[in-house]
Design an enzyme around this catalytic site. Structure first.
Site, PDB file in Angstrom:
ATOM      1  N   SER A 254       0.810  -1.228   0.000  1.00 20.37           N
ATOM      2  CA  SER A 254       0.000   0.000   0.000  1.00 20.37           C
ATOM      3  C   SER A 254       0.844   1.279   0.000  1.00 20.37           C
ATOM      4  O   SER A 254       0.341   2.336  -0.359  1.00 20.37           O
ATOM      5  CB  SER A 254      -0.935   0.012   1.213  1.00 20.37           C
ATOM      6  OG  SER A 254      -0.178  -0.026   2.405  1.00 20.37           O
TER       7      SER A 254
ATOM      8  N   HIS B 144       6.668   2.591  10.962  1.00 24.02           N
ATOM      9  CA  HIS B 144       5.877   1.781  11.900  1.00 24.02           C
ATOM     10  C   HIS B 144       4.562   2.519  12.143  1.00 24.02           C
ATOM     11  O   HIS B 144       4.563   3.735  12.377  1.00 24.02           O
ATOM     12  CB  HIS B 144       6.646   1.607  13.214  1.00 24.02           C
ATOM     13  CG  HIS B 144       5.907   0.754  14.196  1.00 24.02           C
ATOM     14  ND1 HIS B 144       5.908  -0.628  14.129  1.00 24.02           N
ATOM     15  CD2 HIS B 144       5.097   1.094  15.232  1.00 24.02           C
ATOM     16  CE1 HIS B 144       5.147  -1.103  15.105  1.00 24.02           C
ATOM     17  NE2 HIS B 144       4.648  -0.097  15.784  1.00 24.02           N
TER      18      HIS B 144
HETATM   19  C1  GAR Z   1       2.142   0.244   6.940  1.00 23.82           C
HETATM   20  O1  GAR Z   1       1.098   0.814   7.679  1.00 23.82           O
HETATM   21  C2  GAR Z   1       3.392   0.087   7.781  1.00 23.82           C
HETATM   22  O2  GAR Z   1       3.510   1.071   8.782  1.00 23.82           O
HETATM   23  C3  GAR Z   1       3.188  -1.261   8.397  1.00 23.82           C
HETATM   24  O3  GAR Z   1       2.626  -2.041   7.352  1.00 23.82           O
HETATM   25  C4  GAR Z   1       1.793  -1.192   6.560  1.00 23.82           C
HETATM   26  C5  GAR Z   1       2.067  -1.420   5.086  1.00 23.82           C
HETATM   27  O4  GAR Z   1       1.896  -2.763   4.749  1.00 23.82           O
HETATM   28  N1  GAR Z   1       4.425  -1.816   8.874  1.00 23.82           N
HETATM   29  C6  GAR Z   1       4.544  -2.439  10.046  1.00 23.82           C
HETATM   30  O5  GAR Z   1       3.611  -2.682  10.778  1.00 23.82           O
HETATM   31  C7  GAR Z   1       5.965  -2.864  10.392  1.00 23.82           C
HETATM   32  N2  GAR Z   1       6.077  -3.076  11.817  1.00 23.82           N
HETATM   33  P1  GAR Z   1       0.790  -3.214   3.667  1.00 23.82           P
HETATM   34  O6  GAR Z   1       1.063  -2.441   2.429  1.00 23.82           O
HETATM   35  O7  GAR Z   1       0.982  -4.680   3.524  1.00 23.82           O
HETATM   36  O8  GAR Z   1      -0.549  -2.846   4.260  1.00 23.82           O
END
Ligand code: GAR
Length: 188
Positions: free
Chosen positions: A12, A98
């Site tokens: 995303s 994060h």
């Molecule tokens: C984002 O919100 C990022 O902050 C989070 O994953 C999302 C994107 O992943 N990352 C973490 O939680 C790392 N600890 P996606 O595109 O799969 O939704």
């Protein structure tokens, strides 16, 4: 900046990076690296990006990144812990976002929806996201940018997730660009 974006999930945050790349002369996404087949892989391929799916973060990957002249790695929903041996090759040049205000709601097992569920359960009145340097300790590297997102009493964890991602997807690539230009972006 020559970037590699690491993903594990829906990717995303990728479109925001592609947008900044289009608008900038010195911000190129050399490759997208995924540790499994995922939506991020499809999104990157559709955008014409070179994609590598690997689960070994070793010499071979380091050589691949060197061949692509990658100088900065951005974790964008990347859910594997990078080994210390890998991280030490990019001192201060691997960043993560994060989806909460670290050090709150961080650490092992805290990622994606789990973070937003914990924030909602805690009855927090605000949340946000944190861009930080990646070190060998999970979510503990120096913080370079944080942005707060308010939570209304009626917001459930899904609403919180949507609101955070909405801001994060625009800011994360801009924060990285700002770092490359030697500007320290301050939270407005
Ligand atoms: C984002 O919100 C990022 O902050 C989070 O994953 C999302 C994107 O992943 N990352 C973490 O939680 C790392 N600890 P996606 O595109 O799969 O939704």
């Amino acid at each position: 900046m020559k970037l590699a974006i690491f993903v594990s999930g829906s990717g995303s945050l990728l479109p925001g990076f592609f947008k900044v790349e289009k608008e900038s002369s010195d911000f190129t996404i050399e490759c997208v690296v995924a540790n499994r087949q995922c939506g991020g892989v499809e999104l990157a391929q559709a955008a014409g990006k070179e994609v590598l799916v690997v689960n070994q973060f070793d010499e071979q990957l380091l050589n691949y990144l060197a061949d692509h002249m990658v100088d900065t790695i951005c974790l964008a929903g990347f859910l594997q812990i990078l080994p210390a041996n890998f991280v030490k090759n990019f001192p201060g040049k691997i960043y993560n976002t994060h989806p909460a205000l670290l050090p709150a709601f961080g650490g092992k097992g805290m990622y994606g929806a789990k973070v937003h569920q914990a924030v909602a359960e805690a009855g927090a009145q605000e949340t946000g996201f944190t861009v930080h340097e990646v070190t060998e300790n999970i979510d503990e590297g120096p913080i370079v940018f944080q942005k707060t997102v308010p939570i209304l009493p009626t917001d459930d964890w899904k609403t919180i997730e949507i609101n955070v991602k909405n801001i994060e997807k625009d800011f994360y690539p801009l924060v990285i660009k700002g770092l490359g230009e030697g500007k320290i972006m301050q939270t407005p």
